[in-house]
Design a protein around this motif. Structure first.
Motif, mmCIF file in Angstrom:
data_model
loop_
_atom_site.group_PDB
_atom_site.id
_atom_site.type_symbol
_atom_site.label_atom_id
_atom_site.label_comp_id
_atom_site.label_asym_id
_atom_site.label_seq_id
_atom_site.Cartn_x
_atom_site.Cartn_y
_atom_site.Cartn_z
ATOM 1 N N ALA A 1 36.259 22.065 17.639
ATOM 2 C CA ALA A 1 35.884 22.549 16.410
ATOM 3 C C ALA A 1 35.138 24.052 16.411
ATOM 4 C CB ALA A 1 34.914 21.866 15.718
ATOM 5 N N GLU A 2 34.609 24.305 17.532
ATOM 6 C CA GLU A 2 33.973 25.717 17.873
ATOM 7 C C GLU A 2 35.226 26.649 18.022
ATOM 8 O OE1 GLU A 2 31.336 25.524 21.021
ATOM 9 O OE2 GLU A 2 29.816 24.178 19.948
ATOM 10 N N LEU A 3 36.142 26.420 18.787
ATOM 11 C CA LEU A 3 37.187 27.211 19.151
ATOM 12 C C LEU A 3 38.188 27.672 18.006
ATOM 13 C CD1 LEU A 3 38.266 25.949 22.385
ATOM 14 C CD2 LEU A 3 37.058 27.869 22.122
ATOM 15 N N ARG A 4 38.119 26.732 16.881
ATOM 16 C CA ARG A 4 39.219 27.236 15.866
ATOM 17 C C ARG A 4 38.373 28.103 14.894
ATOM 18 N NH1 ARG A 4 43.316 23.468 15.142
ATOM 19 N NH2 ARG A 4 42.970 21.590 16.266
ATOM 20 N N LYS A 5 37.123 28.249 15.077
ATOM 21 C CA LYS A 5 36.488 29.354 14.384
ATOM 22 C C LYS A 5 36.544 30.769 15.145
ATOM 23 C CE LYS A 5 33.318 26.044 12.608
ATOM 24 N NZ LYS A 5 31.707 25.711 12.442
ATOM 25 N N GLU A 6 37.019 30.556 16.276
ATOM 26 C CA GLU A 6 37.113 31.888 17.337
ATOM 27 C C GLU A 6 38.031 32.993 17.093
ATOM 28 O OE1 GLU A 6 34.737 33.005 19.223
ATOM 29 O OE2 GLU A 6 33.733 31.352 20.262
ATOM 30 N N GLU A 7 37.794 34.163 16.738
ATOM 31 C CA GLU A 7 39.116 35.214 16.650
ATOM 32 C C GLU A 7 39.975 35.223 17.933
ATOM 33 O OE1 GLU A 7 37.758 39.073 15.457
ATOM 34 O OE2 GLU A 7 36.516 38.264 13.863
ATOM 35 N N GLY A 8 41.051 35.411 17.859
ATOM 36 C CA GLY A 8 41.790 35.416 19.023
ATOM 37 C C GLY A 8 42.571 34.212 19.615
ATOM 38 N N VAL A 9 42.040 33.054 18.600
ATOM 39 C CA VAL A 9 42.345 31.779 19.004
ATOM 40 C C VAL A 9 43.499 31.483 17.868
ATOM 41 C CG1 VAL A 9 42.183 29.041 19.085
ATOM 42 C CG2 VAL A 9 40.401 30.809 20.128
ATOM 43 N N ALA A 10 44.757 31.221 18.151
ATOM 44 C CA ALA A 10 45.703 30.885 16.998
ATOM 45 C C ALA A 10 45.742 29.561 16.989
ATOM 46 C CB ALA A 10 47.328 31.710 17.811
ATOM 47 N N GLN A 11 45.722 28.665 17.997
ATOM 48 C CA GLN A 11 45.869 27.299 17.800
ATOM 49 C C GLN A 11 44.910 26.488 18.931
ATOM 50 O OE1 GLN A 11 50.086 26.839 18.262
ATOM 51 N NE2 GLN A 11 49.967 25.881 20.284
ATOM 52 N N VAL A 12 44.650 25.410 18.593
ATOM 53 C CA VAL A 12 43.960 24.509 19.362
ATOM 54 C C VAL A 12 44.551 23.189 19.517
ATOM 55 C CG1 VAL A 12 41.780 23.456 20.508
ATOM 56 C CG2 VAL A 12 41.736 25.518 19.356
#
Length: 312
Positions: free
Chosen positions: A242-253
């Motif tokens: 959930a945290e990573l989905r909000k990060e810039e630079g992350v296209a997908q998790v």
């Protein structure tokens, strides 16, 4: 042997009910290649394949298949194509041998009896030759369907979701047969959404809602997109996801069991995230080569559905 492609089409377009199902599609298919068509259900894969092979007339565009014009020489193409549909389409109240004999008659196969026997033996069907087709399991029906569409020795094989509903071993056995045919010079077009089948293909085209997103050598697709991926393990992955989905630079998790695959097109940004979230040692971040499944998810996430809203 010429280097000309088995199929070469340009600007293929098909409209149904005011919706553009296939939108200006270009493709060259090398002879003897296994070419996979990937995309969500309803994305136009089957329609595209049928137009490329003269089985469906496009509303716009042009091309050739096996040296014949897809607009004016469709009958010549059909005689040289084997087509295996997703739904079993042979006669369930006929035996395996009777089904193959019937198809051989339709194609006016010479020395028919010997050719049918050869097909039975080639696909491991000889011991079941007198069994009714309707009593076969999914895997055996699949073998019969493949034998039927190869009975006239076609130069081109069309496979529309060929392994839907069969067990993993039957799927592996099926692909062993397809590889043998390819090695003999048969060109194969296959629509699928199984990743373990996609990696069997020499080339891949990703199709989403009528448009080709990308095509090329299968192993090169993730690099063509420029996708970078980390493999992440550790506790409470749901919270981290959930945290990573909000990060810039992350296209997908993407979650794969007890592992997260974190991808993006900015390698430096992902490196920074790995350092940030891996600093306390709770999570292990390992760079990995991006694979077809990550590429597929990435491409689908950015595709617009042509049947939503007012899209055409």
């Amino acid at each position: 042997m010429t280097d000309a492609p088995a199929i070469s089409v340009k600007d293929l377009t098909k409209v149904f009910g005011g919706r553009t199902v296939v939108d200006h599609f270009d493709m060259d298919v090398p002879k003897g290649a296994i070419y996979g068509f990937l995309g969500p259900n309803g994305s136009g894969k089957t329609t595209t394949i049928r137009m490329m092979c003269g089985l469906l007339t496009p509303d716009d565009g042009s091309g050739q298949c096996l040296g014949y014009d897809i607009l004016t020489q469709q009958e010549q193409i059909k005689e040289r194509v084997g087509y295996m549909t997703q739904k079993f389409s042979l006669y369930e109240d006929l035996t395996i041998r009777e089904n193959l004999d019937f198809i051989a008659r339709m194609f006016r196969v010479k020395d028919r009896k010997a050719r049918v026997q050869g097909a039975l033996e080639d696909l491991g069907l000889a011991d079941r030759a007198e069994q009714l087709a309707g009593t076969l399991s999914g895997g055996w029906k699949q073998r019969l369907a493949l034998a039927a569409c190869m009975i006239h020795d076609p130069q081109l094989l069309l496979l529309d979701e060929p392994t839907a509903g069969v067990d993993p071993k039957a799927r592996r056995d099926f692909w062993d047969e397809i590889r043998k045919l390819s090695a003999q010079g048969v060109t194969v077009l296959v629509s699928t959404h199984y990743m373990d089948e996609a990696i069997q293909c020499d080339f891949i085209a990703y199709i989403a809602y009528g448009k080709k997103l990308i095509s090329g050598v299968a192993r090169e697709i993730p690099q063509m997109i420029g996708l970078h991926t980390y493999r992440v393990t550790g506790p409470d992955l749901s919270t981290l996801e959930a945290e990573l989905r909000k990060e810039e630079g992350v296209a997908q998790v993407a979650r794969f069991g007890a592992v997260l695959h974190v991808s993006g097109t900015d390698g430096a940004a992902l490196d920074a995230l790995a350092e940030k979230h891996g600093a306390d040692g709770r999570y292990r971040w390992d760079r990995k080569e991006a694979e077809l499944e990550e590429a597929f998810i990435y491409l689908m996430a950015g595709a617009a559905d042509n049947f939503s809203g007012a899209a055409a």
